[in-house]
Design a protein around this motif. Structure first.
Motif, PDB file in Angstrom:
ATOM      1  N   LEU A 131       0.849  -1.186   0.000  1.00 15.44           N
ATOM      2  CA  LEU A 131       0.000   0.000   0.000  1.00 15.44           C
ATOM      3  C   LEU A 131       0.890   1.242   0.000  1.00 15.44           C
ATOM      4  O   LEU A 131       1.828   1.348   0.798  1.00 15.44           O
ATOM      5  CB  LEU A 131      -0.907   0.003   1.225  1.00 15.44           C
ATOM      6  CG  LEU A 131      -1.763   1.248   1.461  1.00 15.44           C
ATOM      7  CD1 LEU A 131      -2.760   1.419   0.326  1.00 15.44           C
ATOM      8  CD2 LEU A 131      -2.475   1.146   2.812  1.00 15.44           C
ATOM      9  N   THR A 158      -3.431   0.844  -9.186  1.00 17.32           N
ATOM     10  CA  THR A 158      -3.849  -0.220  -8.283  1.00 17.32           C
ATOM     11  C   THR A 158      -4.219  -1.463  -9.080  1.00 17.32           C
ATOM     12  O   THR A 158      -5.075  -1.411  -9.974  1.00 17.32           O
ATOM     13  CB  THR A 158      -5.046   0.230  -7.436  1.00 17.32           C
ATOM     14  OG1 THR A 158      -4.637   1.283  -6.567  1.00 17.32           O
ATOM     15  CG2 THR A 158      -5.598  -0.921  -6.610  1.00 17.32           C
ATOM     16  N   THR A 191      -1.515  -1.381  -4.144  1.00 17.90           N
ATOM     17  CA  THR A 191      -2.667  -0.524  -3.870  1.00 17.90           C
ATOM     18  C   THR A 191      -2.174   0.897  -3.658  1.00 17.90           C
ATOM     19  O   THR A 191      -1.320   1.139  -2.807  1.00 17.90           O
ATOM     20  CB  THR A 191      -3.429  -0.999  -2.632  1.00 17.90           C
ATOM     21  OG1 THR A 191      -3.824  -2.366  -2.801  1.00 17.90           O
ATOM     22  CG2 THR A 191      -4.670  -0.146  -2.413  1.00 17.90           C
TER      23      THR A 191
END
Length: 116
Positions: free
Chosen positions: A11, A91, A113
């Motif tokens: 992330l 993403t 992400t």
């Protein structure tokens, strides 16, 4: 056939960077074309980048040009994708791909992400 294992996903915020790696095993990848595809939720898998077996020629999808850089280390059987200035549209699950004599090998993918 060669075994491919991806790592480095995670992330990150918009504008951030990630480095993906793909490790090949089972045989030398010196003669393989090598690269990355990605698949976003609800979309088809798409080409991102590839590098020829010689390492001389690298091609990129238009949507990553200037942001992503691909490199390979034939001695270590490692492919590296440096991703900069990431956007939410990046993403996706990123898949390592290798091709030799028309035969494709795929990794299981690593999730990237990018939060807004």
């Amino acid at each position: 056939q060669v075994d491919l294992v991806e790592s480095g996903g995670g992330l990150v915020q918009t504008g951030g960077s990630l480095r993906l790696s793909c490790s090949g095993s089972g045989r030398s990848l010196n003669n393989y074309h090598w690269g990355w595809f990605r698949q976003a939720p609800g979309k088809e898998r798409e080409f991102v980048t590839r590098i020829t077996s010689s390492g001389i020629t690298t091609s990129y999808a238009d949507f990553v040009k200037g942001r992503f850089t691909l490199s390979r280390d034939n001695e270590k059987n490692i492919l590296t994708l440096q991703m900069n200035r990431l956007e939410p549209e990046d993403t996706a699950v990123y898949y390592c791909w290798a091709n030799w004599a028309g035969l494709d090998s795929w990794g299981k993918g690593t999730l990237v992400t990018v939060s807004p």
